[in-house]
Design an enzyme around this catalytic site. Structure first.
Site, PDB file in Angstrom:
ATOM      1  N   ALA A   1       2.269   9.150   1.878  1.00  0.00           N
ATOM      2  CA  ALA A   1       1.717   8.603   3.131  1.00  0.00           C
ATOM      3  C   ALA A   1       0.482   7.754   2.850  1.00  0.00           C
ATOM      4  CB  ALA A   1       1.378   9.743   4.089  1.00  0.00           C
TER       5      ALA A   1
ATOM      6  N   LEU B   1       8.982   3.460  -6.079  1.00  0.00           N
ATOM      7  CA  LEU B   1       8.041   2.331  -6.112  1.00  0.00           C
ATOM      8  C   LEU B   1       7.280   2.246  -7.427  1.00  0.00           C
ATOM      9  CD1 LEU B   1       8.640   2.030  -3.099  1.00  0.00           C
ATOM     10  CD2 LEU B   1       6.203   1.729  -2.700  1.00  0.00           C
TER      11      LEU B   1
ATOM     12  N   LYS C   1      -7.861  -2.866  -0.266  1.00  0.00           N
ATOM     13  CA  LYS C   1      -6.868  -3.420   0.665  1.00  0.00           C
ATOM     14  C   LYS C   1      -7.238  -3.259   2.141  1.00  0.00           C
ATOM     15  CE  LYS C   1      -2.592  -3.220  -2.031  1.00  0.00           C
ATOM     16  NZ  LYS C   1      -1.217  -2.734  -2.066  1.00  0.00           N
TER      17      LYS C   1
ATOM     18  N   ASP D   1       3.739  -6.551   1.207  1.00  0.00           N
ATOM     19  CA  ASP D   1       4.410  -5.361   0.647  1.00  0.00           C
ATOM     20  C   ASP D   1       5.628  -4.921   1.468  1.00  0.00           C
ATOM     21  OD1 ASP D   1       2.944  -4.951  -1.664  1.00  0.00           O
ATOM     22  OD2 ASP D   1       1.458  -3.666  -0.680  1.00  0.00           O
TER      23      ASP D   1
END
Ligand code: NAP
Length: 289
Positions: A137, A230, A71, A112
């Site tokens: 984090a 999540l 990513k 996202d």
């Protein structure tokens, strides 16, 4: 699904990708919209992502999703980067367009943050002005925190096992509403008691470690809290069970997965995404897995 000379291709690159829900989710959406498009999983080893993306562009792909671990590294191959993706420092969706001479252009997005806030609002939680605790984090936390800031949330405490990483996140996103602290069970319980929303963005509780939770076993979850996990495999994590048992409101990770996928679908096709079909395809996949 019909594959012929007019089929438009998209997919996901990551390492590994065999457990991804995205092919099932997007192919169901294409079918529901009557689009002759096909979404394929593309395992790409670390270091090969630039060659892979240039190859996909040369092959006429319309776009691609990017997942772990690529990513951040794909940022350098892009021609344009959406402000959201630049702020988060990561891309999860690439749109490939063509110049009149056929030269491909690569546009990077991150869906996202908007996916998270969309899922939150779809469940009836308005983040504006709310005090939030974000645990973790990593890449997902950056998107969640950015989404919360954009949505006008109040104070956001980022708790992480590795304090340095939480500090890096809050200093890069630079906002006076943010504070970074080290994750300890005592501090988590204390800050959560003052907050309205608790978000787990860590991998804790994810299959196969389904008996793990960020919340200490012996302590009740405050019933006024909304708890968003999540993690979507399993859908009902131990954290969400602990919260439900104490009467707190819970939101699982599937809503965000569907929302971020729907935004990618819309970027590629220009059509509204059939989110109910996409959610049903994911649920079917998860129950089969
Ligand atoms: P990541 O970048 O690898 O970050 C992992 C985070 O989990 C770090 O903060 C890490 O802390 C923390 N962590 C790992 N093991 C821990 C432990 N035993 N105790 C405490 N903290 C621990 O991963 P990511 O990409 O952010 O993804 C995180 C989770 O979000 C995954 O479960 C992923 O599937 C999920 N996710 C869901 C969606 C969705 O649409 N629902 C979207 C994106 C991600 P350290 O910094 O100390 O290592």
């Amino acid at each position: 699904m019909r594959i012929d000379g007019k089929t438009q291709l998209v997919g996901v690159i990551g390492w590994p990708v065999e457990h991804s829900l995205s092919p099932a989710m997007h192919n169901a959406a294409f079918e529901a919209r009557g689009l002759n498009w096909c979404y394929v999983p593309l395992p790409v080893a670390p270091g090969q992502e630039e060659a892979a993306i240039r190859g996909l562009a040369a092959l006429g792909f319309r776009g691609v999703n990017i997942t772990v671990p690529h990513k951040q590294s794909v940022l350098r191959v892009l021609d344009t980067i959406a402000p959201e993706a630049a702020a988060i420092g990561a891309v999860n969706t690439i749109l490939i367009t063509r110049e009149p001479d056929g030269r491909p252009l690569l546009h990077g997005y991150n869906t996202d943050a908007q996916g998270f806030v969309g899922a939150l609002r779809r469940e009836g939680f308005e983040p504006r002005g709310k005090q939030v605790v974000v645990v973790g984090a990593g890449g997902a936390a950056r998107a969640v925190v950015r989404g919360l800031l954009e949505a006008g949330a109040g104070r956001i405490t980022v708790l992480n096992r590795t304090l340095e990483r939480a500090r890096r996140l809050t200093s890069e996103l630079q906002d006076s509403r943010l504070e970074a602290r080290e994750l300890t069970p005592e501090l988590l319980v204390r800050v959560a008691s003052e907050a309205e929303l608790l978000v787990n963005t860590t991998t804790v509780g994810m299959w196969p470690h389904v008996q793990a939770s960020i919340w200490p076993v012996a302590v009740p979850v405050p019933s006024h809290l909304t708890v968003f996990d999540l993690v979507y495999n399993p859908l009902e994590t131990l954290l969400l069970r602990q919260a439900q048992e104490c009467g707190a409101r819970t939101i699982d990770g599937l809503g965000m997965l569907v929302e971020q996928g729907a935004l990618a679908f819309e970027i590629w096709t220009g059509q509204p995404a059939p989110t109910a079909v996409m959610r049903a395809a994911c649920e079917q996949w998860l129950h089969r897995a």
